[in-house]
Design an enzyme around this catalytic site. Structure first.
Site, PDB file in Angstrom:
ATOM      1  N   HIS A  58      15.635  -9.050   9.060  1.00  0.00           N
ATOM      2  CA  HIS A  58      15.514  -7.826   8.252  1.00  0.00           C
ATOM      3  C   HIS A  58      15.902  -6.596   9.074  1.00  0.00           C
ATOM      4  CE1 HIS A  58      12.850  -5.602   5.062  1.00  0.00           C
ATOM      5  NE2 HIS A  58      13.870  -4.851   5.443  1.00  0.00           N
ATOM      6  N   PHE A  61      21.533  -1.854   9.328  1.00  0.00           N
ATOM      7  CA  PHE A  61      22.501  -1.357  10.307  1.00  0.00           C
ATOM      8  C   PHE A  61      23.346  -0.199   9.757  1.00  0.00           C
ATOM      9  CE2 PHE A  61      22.691  -5.070  13.614  1.00  0.00           C
ATOM     10  CZ  PHE A  61      21.431  -4.703  14.052  1.00  0.00           C
ATOM     11  N   ARG A  62      23.099   0.199   8.516  1.00  0.00           N
ATOM     12  CA  ARG A  62      23.567   1.490   7.960  1.00  0.00           C
ATOM     13  C   ARG A  62      25.051   1.641   7.730  1.00  0.00           C
ATOM     14  NH1 ARG A  62      18.646   2.425   6.149  1.00  0.00           N
ATOM     15  NH2 ARG A  62      17.179   3.333   7.615  1.00  0.00           N
ATOM     16  N   ASN A  92      21.057  -1.840   1.303  1.00  0.00           N
ATOM     17  CA  ASN A  92      20.906  -0.428   0.876  1.00  0.00           C
ATOM     18  C   ASN A  92      21.740   0.529   1.731  1.00  0.00           C
ATOM     19  OD1 ASN A  92      19.204  -0.814   3.096  1.00  0.00           O
ATOM     20  ND2 ASN A  92      17.699   0.683   2.423  1.00  0.00           N
ATOM     21  N   LYS A 142      18.545  -9.262  -2.130  1.00  0.00           N
ATOM     22  CA  LYS A 142      17.445  -8.344  -1.877  1.00  0.00           C
ATOM     23  C   LYS A 142      17.082  -7.665  -3.181  1.00  0.00           C
ATOM     24  CE  LYS A 142      14.463  -6.002   0.539  1.00  0.00           C
ATOM     25  NZ  LYS A 142      14.534  -5.236   1.763  1.00  0.00           N
ATOM     26  N   HIS A 231       7.990  -7.586   4.612  1.00  0.00           N
ATOM     27  CA  HIS A 231       6.977  -6.692   5.197  1.00  0.00           C
ATOM     28  C   HIS A 231       5.625  -6.679   4.505  1.00  0.00           C
ATOM     29  CE1 HIS A 231       8.820  -4.263   2.078  1.00  0.00           C
ATOM     30  NE2 HIS A 231       9.847  -3.891   2.824  1.00  0.00           N
ATOM     31  N   ASP A 304      12.468  -5.035  10.154  1.00  0.00           N
ATOM     32  CA  ASP A 304      12.764  -3.937   9.221  1.00  0.00           C
ATOM     33  C   ASP A 304      13.301  -2.731  10.000  1.00  0.00           C
ATOM     34  OD1 ASP A 304      13.153  -2.500   6.951  1.00  0.00           O
ATOM     35  OD2 ASP A 304      11.055  -2.414   6.343  1.00  0.00           O
TER      36      ASP A 304
HETATM   37  O1  DOR Z   1      10.612   2.429   5.336  1.00  0.00           O
HETATM   38  C1  DOR Z   1      11.581   1.801   4.915  1.00  0.00           C
HETATM   39  N1  DOR Z   1      12.840   2.112   5.284  1.00  0.00           N
HETATM   40  N2  DOR Z   1      11.378   0.817   4.040  1.00  0.00           N
HETATM   41  C2  DOR Z   1      12.387   0.219   3.405  1.00  0.00           C
HETATM   42  O2  DOR Z   1      12.147  -0.635   2.589  1.00  0.00           O
HETATM   43  C3  DOR Z   1      13.787   0.636   3.647  1.00  0.00           C
HETATM   44  C4  DOR Z   1      13.931   1.279   4.960  1.00  0.00           C
HETATM   45  C5  DOR Z   1      15.235   2.012   5.133  1.00  0.00           C
HETATM   46  O3  DOR Z   1      16.282   1.457   4.771  1.00  0.00           O
HETATM   47  O4  DOR Z   1      15.225   3.129   5.658  1.00  0.00           O
HETATM   48 ZN    ZN Z   2      13.925  -2.903   4.991  1.00  0.00          ZN
HETATM   49 ZN    ZN Z   3      11.608  -2.949   2.165  1.00  0.00          ZN
END
Ligand code: DOR
Ligand code: ZN
Ligand code: ZN
Length: 423
Positions: A58, A61-62, A92, A142, A231, A304
């Site tokens: 999890h 890497f943006r 995301n 996801k 999480h 995460d």
């Molecule tokens: O705190 C979080 N940040 N929870 C998530 O589910 C996504 C993550 C993010 O992508 O910044």
């Molecule tokens: Zn996440």
């Molecule tokens: Zn999440």
């Protein structure tokens, strides 16, 4: 002649630690023997412990779209420095990974830039069922049930059921961010007058995660799919998951280091730097979670890793970005638990190597055995060191664990027979 030999070390093989010389050919483990053999290159592992390459299932890497926070080069370097040989990236990004075209574009970027192995999760939305059905070569889907970074989300139960059914048909897990959006909005509206960082924690109490999880389990019991709960942040979620497992559902779950090692007291100290979804809880909760990871009630650990820039954190409580970096510190923090005698080495290997490989379908990872991928995490369990912002490899340049003194350090990371990190 072998390509590579890891010599003079101890290794975790067949459930125990033994002297081992490990030999690699063409990126695969070719021989695990007590005897010395000839190899083109050798890495001296005297005084060190060789573990199967750790997996972090999890990470965010943006890239594409948020390269200011992280990209595949910096993210994968951070992973390697943290002893992580394989990551699974979340969808995301900008744009979110919700079409086959976007999936393949991300794969190309990762192939070019990543110094560790990777898997990709495909984003489920209410509109992309056809794309989900076409997706190939993914670690899983996801499903975001509640708002978090980006705007990928599925709110309705029928849409969730549809996503789970597609996951089932494709034989991959549906990884779920199980926070109920209706309850999130309800609490946030009640608390919007408050400006302290704990207000955010209060706006997403345990009941938000419980309601999300109950809804996810209800749909999974219809779709009969593999539900992976991301999480978990409360022991009540762990109990619900244990019950679902007992009832015969295929449910697995992960816990993140921040929920295991930090709590509301850290929010008082670090403010919005430790704002995240789901939020940090009280001490009792986190001690029980840590215990549940140690006993195996929680299946795996995952970071995460959610890097954000400092300036994105230095905003008001409702505006600051949610998430903390963690890919580089997860394994060291868990090694510290092993070094202190709180967790067995066998359980650690199960939680970060064997089980993540089994859950996400990496059939040749998670174990040191002939024919498996030559991914190794080489550690020094006795070494004390201090985690420091300045030494992190993530582009965001900070860690919530700055100043923590721990025992257990990653010394070398080897991916498919190639040394990608050495301390
Ligand atoms: O705190 C979080 N940040 N929870 C998530 O589910 C996504 C993550 C993010 O992508 O910044
Ligand atoms: Zn996440
Ligand atoms: Zn999440």
């Amino acid at each position: 002649m072998f390509d590579l030999g890891l010599v003079n070390g101890k290794a975790f093989v067949c459930g125990k630690v033994a002297d081992a010389n490990i030999y690699v050919s063409k990126g695969k483990i070719a021989k695990v023997s007590g005897a010395r053999e000839k190899a083109e290159k050798t890495i001296d592992c005297s005084g060190l412990l060789i573990l199967p390459g750790a997996i972090d299932s999890h990470v965010h890497f943006r890239e594409p779209g948020m390269e200011k926070k992280e990209d595949w080069r910096t993210g994968s370097r951070a992973a390697a420095a943290g002893g992580i040989c394989t990551v699974i990236d979340m969808p995301n990004t900008k744009p979110p990974t919700t079409t086959v075209k976007l999936l393949e574009e991300k794969r190309k970027i990762a192939e070019k830039k990543s110094i560790v192995n990777f898997g990709l999760n495909f984003g489920a939305s209410s509109e992309n069922a056809a794309e989900m059905r076409k997706a190939k070569g993914i670690a899983g889907f996801k499903v975001y049930m509640g708002t978090t970074t980006g705007d990928l989300k599925i709110e309705g139960d029928t849409d969730i059921l549809q996503a789970f059914r597609i996951a089932k048909a494709k034989g991959v897990p549906a990884a779920v961010h199980a926070e109920d959006e209706g309850l999130i909005r309800h609490y946030a509206a009640l608390l919007k007058g408050r400006g302290d960082p704990l207000a955010y924690c209060d706006s997403r109490p345990v009941s938000v995660a419980i309601k999300g999880l109950e809804r996810a389990i209800a749909q999974a019991s219809i779709a009969k799919n593999h539900l992976h709960v991301c999480h978990v942040s409360s022991i009540e979620e762990v109990r619900l998951i244990a019950e679902a497992k007992k009832a015969g559902l295929k449910v697995t779950c992960e816990a993140c280091p921040h929920h295991l090692f930090m709590g509301r007291k850290d929010v008082e100290k670090l403010g919005n730097f430790v704002k995240m979804n789901p939020p940090l809880r009280g001490d009792r909760e986190r001690h029980e979670l840590l215990r549940a990871l140690e006993t195996g009630l929680i299946d795996i650990a995952a970071s995460d890793h959610a890097p954000h820039l400092r300036e994105e954190k230095m905003k008001g409580v409702w505006e600051a970005a949610s998430g903390v970096p963690g890919v580089e510190t997860m394994l060291p923090l868990l090694l510290n638990e092993v070094a202190r005698g709180n967790m067995s080495l066998a359980r650690l290997v199960e939680a970060v190597c064997e089980k993540p490989a089994a859950i996400f379908g990496f059939r040749k990872k998670g174990k040191i055995a002939k024919g498996f991928d030559a991914d190794f995490t080489v550690v020094d369990l006795g070494k004390e060191w201090v985690i420091r912002d300045e030494e992190m490899h993530s582009k965001c340049g900070w860690t919530p664990y700055h100043g923590w003194k721990i025992r257990g350090k990653v010394e070398k990371t080897i991916v498919k027979g190639k040394l990608v990190f050495s301390s």
